[in-house]
Enzyme design. Sequence first.
Site, PDB file in Angstrom:
ATOM      1  N   HIS A 197       0.826  -1.207   0.000  1.00 33.06           N
ATOM      2  CA  HIS A 197       0.000   0.000   0.000  1.00 33.06           C
ATOM      3  C   HIS A 197       0.861   1.258   0.000  1.00 33.06           C
ATOM      4  O   HIS A 197       2.095   1.191   0.087  1.00 33.06           O
ATOM      5  CB  HIS A 197      -0.956   0.002   1.197  1.00 33.06           C
ATOM      6  CG  HIS A 197      -0.282  -0.006   2.541  1.00 33.06           C
ATOM      7  ND1 HIS A 197       0.451   1.032   3.037  1.00 33.06           N
ATOM      8  CD2 HIS A 197      -0.249  -0.975   3.510  1.00 33.06           C
ATOM      9  CE1 HIS A 197       0.905   0.747   4.241  1.00 33.06           C
ATOM     10  NE2 HIS A 197       0.504  -0.484   4.541  1.00 33.06           N
ATOM     11  N   CYS A 217       3.252  -4.697   6.669  1.00 37.07           N
ATOM     12  CA  CYS A 217       2.995  -4.605   5.231  1.00 37.07           C
ATOM     13  C   CYS A 217       4.248  -4.139   4.498  1.00 37.07           C
ATOM     14  O   CYS A 217       5.264  -3.809   5.105  1.00 37.07           O
ATOM     15  CB  CYS A 217       1.850  -3.628   4.964  1.00 37.07           C
ATOM     16  SG  CYS A 217       0.285  -4.110   5.721  1.00 37.07           S
TER      17      CYS A 217
END
Length: 437
Positions: free
Chosen positions: A152, A160
Amino acid sequence: MLAKLARATLLSVTVAASAALIGCNESSIKDFVPAKATKELPPAILTKMSSMGMQRNAPIVARIFKEEGKLEIWKQKTNGRYAMIADYNICKWSGQLGPKYIEGDRQAPEGFYTVRPGQMNPNSNYYLAFNIGYPNAYDRANGRTGSNLMVHGACSSSGCYSMTDEQIGQIYAFGRDAFQGGQTEFQIQAFPFRMTAENMARYRNDPNYKFWQMLKEGYDQFEITKVPPKVDVCEKRYVFNRIPENPNAIFSPTGACPSSTTSPELQTAYQSYQSTYQAAFDKALKKSNPLPPRPTILGLEEAKLVADWTHRRARGERITIEPPDLQADGTVKVTDRMGRIDSEVGRKMAAKEATDAEKKRIAEEKALALAAEKAAKIAEKAAKERAAAVAAAAPEQQPPQADAPVAATAAAQTEEVTTSGAPSFFGAVRKRISNIF
């Protein structure tokens, strides 16, 4: 031979993907509605595609390397093989080298993952995002947990792979265009580092080495064929480009691996590749000053320590600024700096702790006051008892009046004692003799 091998591998991958297809549907494509999710790739990239023999909507594969901090996009050429069309510096990834074990360990995953249209998120709070598909069949078979592991934007990570907004805009567009071109899913290969002979030699003593050796087989086969490998899981491990001898056999993640083989072309190419690799590995072992390895996660025990820290942090507790770090000797290293998450939950927890501390202070002061009052009463009672005892004993210490004659007699008798303290026997004898005369 490599072109033939690539076409054969591509065919096997396509057949396997079709058999397991959950499908891209029209509604999922139409979900890409925000302007940021429909932005076209830069003209420079489109020109580069054309020069490399790639169609704009051709399939892609993504590769991630933690230590080097790189995310690569590879795109299929007209000959069926893939080539790298773009690479990006990862803005931030959390944790250390090594796989993800459990929810909250802050580890960015390593392994082979699949992204389908439904995993694309054009409305992400982190600009744009797509879920990489953790946990996959391998992770679930090995009891590993976690959710919402993404690539992202916003350059912020808690497990992430985070990019800048501009970067994720392009990466997202690569995936969107491939889906619009008919690709039903694209593969993400996430590695701790480029799995060269030198890097494998550097990490040969790491507790994660066996896991990385397993990933390396898929890495090597992609390097050979330039086609994403067909990935299966059996006996709780990855297997790559395997063709079951029985066409009806299946790969069960926790069951025994079925009898299988690989194409003769791939076998020959892989053996040659491994021969060259082993020579390079042996040479790397003799290197005098290799680059020191980076810290890695030391298994499930450390993952649990970090997960506990994460959960306490999420509750807004005041904890160490950095998560605990398990050392090779079993000791736990923690920083002296303390703090709490700056959020609504953190502020609520701070207010609650302040209220609880004030209540505790008041309770302690009240307890001290009661203890002092009780001690004073005990002391007062003891003083009264001592006074009464003294008063009761006083009359017994006065000499009785009836004993006065006895005292006089005793005094008279005392006069008959000589200066030496002995009785006056000879004086009495002299007195009797004088009375005779």
